[in-house]
Write an enzyme that holds these catalytic residues in place. Structure first.
Site, PDB file in Angstrom:
ATOM      1  N   ASP A 367       6.189  -2.882  -2.109  1.00 22.76           N
ATOM      2  CA  ASP A 367       6.114  -1.467  -1.128  1.00 22.76           C
ATOM      3  C   ASP A 367       5.227  -1.947   0.150  1.00 22.76           C
ATOM      4  O   ASP A 367       3.973  -3.240  -0.071  1.00 22.76           O
ATOM      5  CB  ASP A 367       5.065  -0.540  -0.998  1.00 22.76           C
ATOM      6  CG  ASP A 367       5.181   0.567  -0.953  1.00 22.76           C
ATOM      7  OD1 ASP A 367       5.564   0.951   0.175  1.00 22.76           O
ATOM      8  OD2 ASP A 367       3.476   1.215  -0.706  1.00 22.76           O
ATOM      9  N   ASP A 567       1.225   0.762  -5.237  1.00 22.55           N
ATOM     10  CA  ASP A 567       0.198   1.180  -5.234  1.00 22.55           C
ATOM     11  C   ASP A 567       0.224   2.789  -4.912  1.00 22.55           C
ATOM     12  O   ASP A 567      -0.369   3.729  -5.039  1.00 22.55           O
ATOM     13  CB  ASP A 567      -0.753   0.655  -4.255  1.00 22.55           C
ATOM     14  CG  ASP A 567      -0.384   1.296  -2.372  1.00 22.55           C
ATOM     15  OD1 ASP A 567       0.434   1.715  -2.350  1.00 22.55           O
ATOM     16  OD2 ASP A 567      -1.608   1.805  -1.802  1.00 22.55           O
ATOM     17  N   ASP A 571       5.809   5.238  -4.892  1.00 16.37           N
ATOM     18  CA  ASP A 571       6.191   4.651  -5.668  1.00 16.37           C
ATOM     19  C   ASP A 571       6.317   4.331  -7.316  1.00 16.37           C
ATOM     20  O   ASP A 571       6.913   3.924  -8.070  1.00 16.37           O
ATOM     21  CB  ASP A 571       5.221   3.187  -5.658  1.00 16.37           C
ATOM     22  CG  ASP A 571       5.083   2.506  -4.219  1.00 16.37           C
ATOM     23  OD1 ASP A 571       5.981   2.168  -3.223  1.00 16.37           O
ATOM     24  OD2 ASP A 571       4.042   2.115  -2.959  1.00 16.37           O
TER      25      ASP A 571
END
Length: 684
Positions: A367, A567, A571
Site C-alpha cells: 500500500d 497499515d 488494507d
C-alpha cells in the site's frame, strides 16, 4: 510436557518441571554410576566389585529407584500415548526400559524359570539392569537440556517485559509529582520522564524536548527527537532531556504489552512444516517397534550365544536410539528462538504459519499511503510571485485554511507554524464547493483554491502554471493563492516518501521480489511516487478496499506467492487475502489483527529483516529435520546389529541412549544459533 503459561510474566521464577526433572536426573546419575561400574566391570574386565551371587540383587537395589521413581514420568507418558494411540518418544522409552527391567527382575527373583541355555558362567542368568538404569539417566539428561533451552528461548519475552519500568512519576493537579506503581497509571494522567528513564506507558509529549532511544521497536540505534505532540512508546528510553507526557494507552493496551502477547502466541503456534514431523511420528513409532521385534527374532534364530541376551539388548537398543525426541524438537525450538529474535529486531510474528509463508514469497504488494509514504501530508513548497513575500502570503493563506478540516488545509497550517509564521484570525470565511475557500484576514481578501477559483476572482495565474504542473508531476497537491484579486503564490503539499523507502525497496527487489504498489490515490500521484522511489514493477491506482483484495487474489491465481504490506483499515481485506499479511505497527488495529506479521515501527526496512528472519528460521528447521532423519536412518540399523557380521560391533542400549540424547542436544544447539543470525543488510 508441562503447559506453557498463556500470559507471560516478567518474573523468572523456577520452572517446576525443570526443578523436578533435575532432581530426578541427579538421583538417577548418582545411582547409575555404581550400577555401571558393577555390571560393566564384571562383564568387560572380570572385576567383581560385589560377589557374583549378590550382584543381581545389588543392581536391582540401585536400578529400582531409577526406573520406578526417576523414570516414572516416562512410563506415565508412554502409557498415555498407547491409550490415545498418539505414539511418541515416550512410547519407545517405556517399552525399551520396561522390557529390560522386567526381564532382569524375573531373572533375579525367579532364575529357575529360565532354561539352561540362558545361563552363563557360574550358572547365573544374565541381567541387564544397567541398560534400563543408564538409559533413564541419559533420557533425563536430554529432558533437562531441553527444558533449559526452552527457558532460554522464553527469556526473549521476559527481556521485553523488563523494558517497562515498574513505577511512574505522576504529576497531580497541584503540580506535585508522586511515584506510583505502573498498574495505578490511568489514561489521561500526566507523567514525568526524567533523563535516562524508560518511558512507562504509551502517550504523547506535552512538554519538554529530548531524544528517545526506540531501538526496542525499530532495531535501529539512532535516537529520535521528541517535542510536544510527538508519540512516545512504553519501554523506550529517554535521553538527556526531561519530558512531560500524557498517558494514552496503559496496561495490556500498550505497544509493549501487545508485542509480548504476540510473541508468546507465536511461540506456542505450529508451522505447517510441523505437520510433516507429526505425520512421520505417527507411523514411525509403530515401524520402530516392528523393527525391534524383527531384530529380536533374527538374533534369537541366527545370532551367537547367548542368543536371548543379544536379541534382547539389540531390540532395546533399537527402541532407545529411535526415540523421535529430536524430530519433535526440530520445529518448535526453531520457532521459539526465531520469534524471540524477531521481536528484538522490530519484527513481530503472530503465528509460525506466517513465518513459513514469508520464506517462499516471490511478490510483495505494498500500500502506498502510510507504508511507502508518511501518510500525513506536509507543506513542501511556497512560491510567491511579484512583490509578495513567502512568509506573508503563507500567514494569510494559513489563516483561511485554519477554518477548513481538509487534510491539505491541516498540512498548510502545520507548515506555517513550523516556519514560525503567526496565523491570524479570519473573518467572513466562505467555502466555494469544488473550487476552494476565501476570507478576510488583516484587511486583505484572501482566496485559496484551484484554477477555477482563480478565474472566479479574476486573478491571472498563468505565471504559476508551469510550476504547478511540475509539482503535480511529482505527486504533490497544488493550491493557488490570490490576495485582493491578484495572483500571489503557489502552495504545494505532498505526502512525503518515507526516508527508508527507497533503500528498502531496492534491497527487497535485489532479493528477487516483484514489487506491486496499490493505492486509492490518483494514477498521476501513484506513478509520481513510484518514479521517485524506483524499483516498483507494477502500479495500481484509484482502488477501493475490495479492489486491493481482488488484485491480491488475481496474483495468487497466477501462481504468485504474495505478501501484502499495509497499515490502514482499507488494507485489512488484502492483508487477510495474501499468503502472509505484514502490518505496519503505526497502523490501525484492524490492519494489525488481519496480518500475520507486524513491523513495530511501520518502517519498510524492517521487511528486509522479516524476510531474512523467515529464511533463516525455515533453513534452521530443515537442518534440524535433516539431522533427525539422518540420525535415525544411520542409528537404527547399527543398533539392530547390521555391523556385527563385518566388524563384530554391537551398540549397547547405554550408548544408544547417549546417542539419542546427543541428537536432541544437536537440534537444540542448532536452533539457538538463530539468536546470532544477522538480519541487517551489510553496509558497503
Amino acid at each position: 510436557m508441562a503447559l506453557e503459561p498463556a500470559e507471560p510474566s516478567a518474573e523468572e521464577g523456577p520452572n517446576p518441571e525443570l526443578v523436578d526433572f533435575t532432581r530426578r536426573f541427579w538421583v538417577s546419575a548418582v545411582l547409575a554410576v555404581p550400577l555401571l561400574l558393577i555390571s560393566m566391570g564384571a562383564e568387560m574386565m572380570g572385576l567383581h566389585l560385589v560377589p557374583m551371587r549378590w550382584s543381581p540383587w545389588v543392581q536391582l537395589a540401585l536400578t529400582a529407584p531409577i526406573v520406578l521413581w526417576a523414570g516414572r514420568p516416562f512410563f506415565e507418558r508412554g502409557w498415555a500415548s498407547l491409550k490415545s494411540r498418539h505414539y511418541n518418544m515416550f512410547t519407545l522409552i517405556a517399552i525399551g526400559v520396561g522390557a529390560a527391567f522386567l526381564y532382569s527382575l524375573v531373572a533375579t527373583l525367579a532364575p529357575g524359570l529360565f532354561p539352561a541355555s540362558f545361563r552363563e558362567h557360574g550358572a547365573m542368568v544374565p541381567v541387564y539392569y544397567e541398560a534400563a538404569g543408564v538409559v533413564v539417566a541419559l533420557v533425563l539428561l536430554g529432558q533437562v537440556l531441553e527444558l533449559r533451552a526452552r527457558a532460554a528461548a522464553g527469556r526473549a519475552i521476559r527481556a521485553l517485559l523488563n523494558l517497562a519500568p515498574k513505577t511512574a512519576r505522576r504529576i497531580g493537579a497541584d503540580g506535585e509529582e508522586q511515584e506510583v506503581g505502573l498498574s495505578e497509571v490511568a489514561r489521561g494522567d500526566r507523567l514525568r520522564v526524567r533523563p535516562g528513564e524508560a518511558v512507562p506507558v504509551d502517550g504523547t509529549v506535552i512538554d519538554g524536548r529530548s531524544s528517545v532511544d526506540e531501538s526496542m521497536l525499530t532495531g535501529e540505534p539512532a535516537p529520535l527527537l521528541k517535542t510536544p505532540g510527538a508519540a512516545l512508546t512504553g519501554g523506550t528510553v529517554n535521553g538527556t532531556g526531561s519530558l512531560v507526557m500524557e498517558a494514552q494507552a496503559v496496561g495490556a493496551g500498550t505497544m509493549l504489552a501487545r508485542i509480548v502477547s504476540m510473541v508468546a502466541q507465536a511461540q506456542r503456534s505450529r508451522a505447517p512444516i510441523q505437520a510433516v514431523a507429526d505425520r512421520i511420528s505417527g507411523w514411525f513409532v509403530p515401524l520402530v517397534v516392528l523393527i525391534a521385534l524383527a531384530t529380536f527374532v533374527i538374533w534369537i534364530l541366527l545370532g551367537p550365544e547367548p542368543r536371548f541376551g543379544h536379541a534382547l539388548l539389540n531390540a532395546i537398543a533399537v527402541l532407545i536410539i529411535a526415540c523421535p525426541c529430536a524430530l519433535g524438537l526440530a520445529t518448535p525450538m526453531s520457532i521459539m528462538v526465531g520469534t524471540g529474535r524477531g521481536a528484538q529486531a522490530g519484527v513481530l510474528v503472530k503465528n509460525a504459519e506466517a513465518l513459513q509463508a514469508l520464506d517462499t514469497v516471490d511478490t510483495l504488494v505494498i500500500d502506498k499511503t502510510g507504508t511507502l509514504t508518511e501518510g500525513k501530508p506536509k507543506l513542501v513548497a511556497v512560491e510567491p510571485v511579484g512583490v509578495f513575500d513567502a512568509d506573508e502570503v503563507l500567514a494569510l493563506a494559513a489563516a483561511v485554511e485554519a477554518r477548513s478540516e481538509h487534510p491539505l488545509a491541516v498540512a498548510i497550517v502545520a507548515g506555517a507554524k513550523e516556519r514560525g509564521v503567526t496565523v491570524e484570525a479570519v473573518e467572513n470565511f466562505q467555502s466555494q464547493t469544488g473550487m476552494g475557500i476565501s476570507g478576510q484576514v488583516d484587511g486583505h481578501t484572501v482566496v485559496v483554491g484551484n484554477s477555477a477559483q482563480m478565474r472566479r476572482v479574476g486573478a491571472d495565474v498563468s505565471m504559476l502554471q508551469a510550476s504547478a504542473e511540475r509539482h503535480r508531476g511529482d505527486g504533490s497537491g497544488v493550491m493557488l493563492v490570490a490576495i485582493d484579486g491578484k495572483a500571489a503564490c503557489l502552495i504545494a503539499v505532498a505526502d512525503p516518501i518515507k526516508a527508508s523507502a527507497r533503500d528498502a525497496i531496492a534491497s527487497l527487489h535485489a532479493e528477487g521480489l516483484r514489487i506491486v504498489m496499490l493505492t486509492g490515490d490518483s494514477r498521476g500521484t501513484a506513478e509520481a511516487v513510484a518514479r521517485a522511489i524506483g524499483g516498483i514493477d507494477e502500479v495500481h491506482a484509484d482502488l477501493k478496499p475490495e479492489d486491493k483484495a481482488r488484485i491480491v487474489g488475481e496474483l495468487k491465481a497466477m501462481g504468485a506467492r504474495v505478501a501484502m504490506a499495509g497499515d490502514g483499515i482499507n488494507d485489512a481485506p488484502a492483508l487477510a487475502a495474501a499468503d502472509v499479511g505484514v502490518a505496519m505497527g503505526t497502523g490501525t488495529d484492524v490492519a494489525i489483527e488481519s496480518a500475520g506479521l507486524t513491523l513495530t515501527k511501520g518502517d519498510l526496512s524492517a521487511m528486509i529483516r522479516a524476510r531474512r528472519l523467515a529464511r533463516a528460521t525455515m533453513a534452521n528447521i530443515r537442518q534440524n529435520l535433516f539431522f533427525s532423519f539422518l540420525f535415525n536412518g544411520v542409528g537404527i540399523p547399527i543398533a539392530a546389529g547390521i555391523l556385527y557380521p563385518i566388524t563384530g560391533i554391537l551398540l549397547s542400549p547405554m550408548f544408544a541412549g547417549a546417542a539419542m540424547a546427543l541428537s536432541s542436544f544437536t537440534v537444540v544447539a542448532n536452533a539457538l544459533r538463530l539468536n546470532a543470525v544477522r538480519l541487517e543488510p551489510r553496509r558497503s
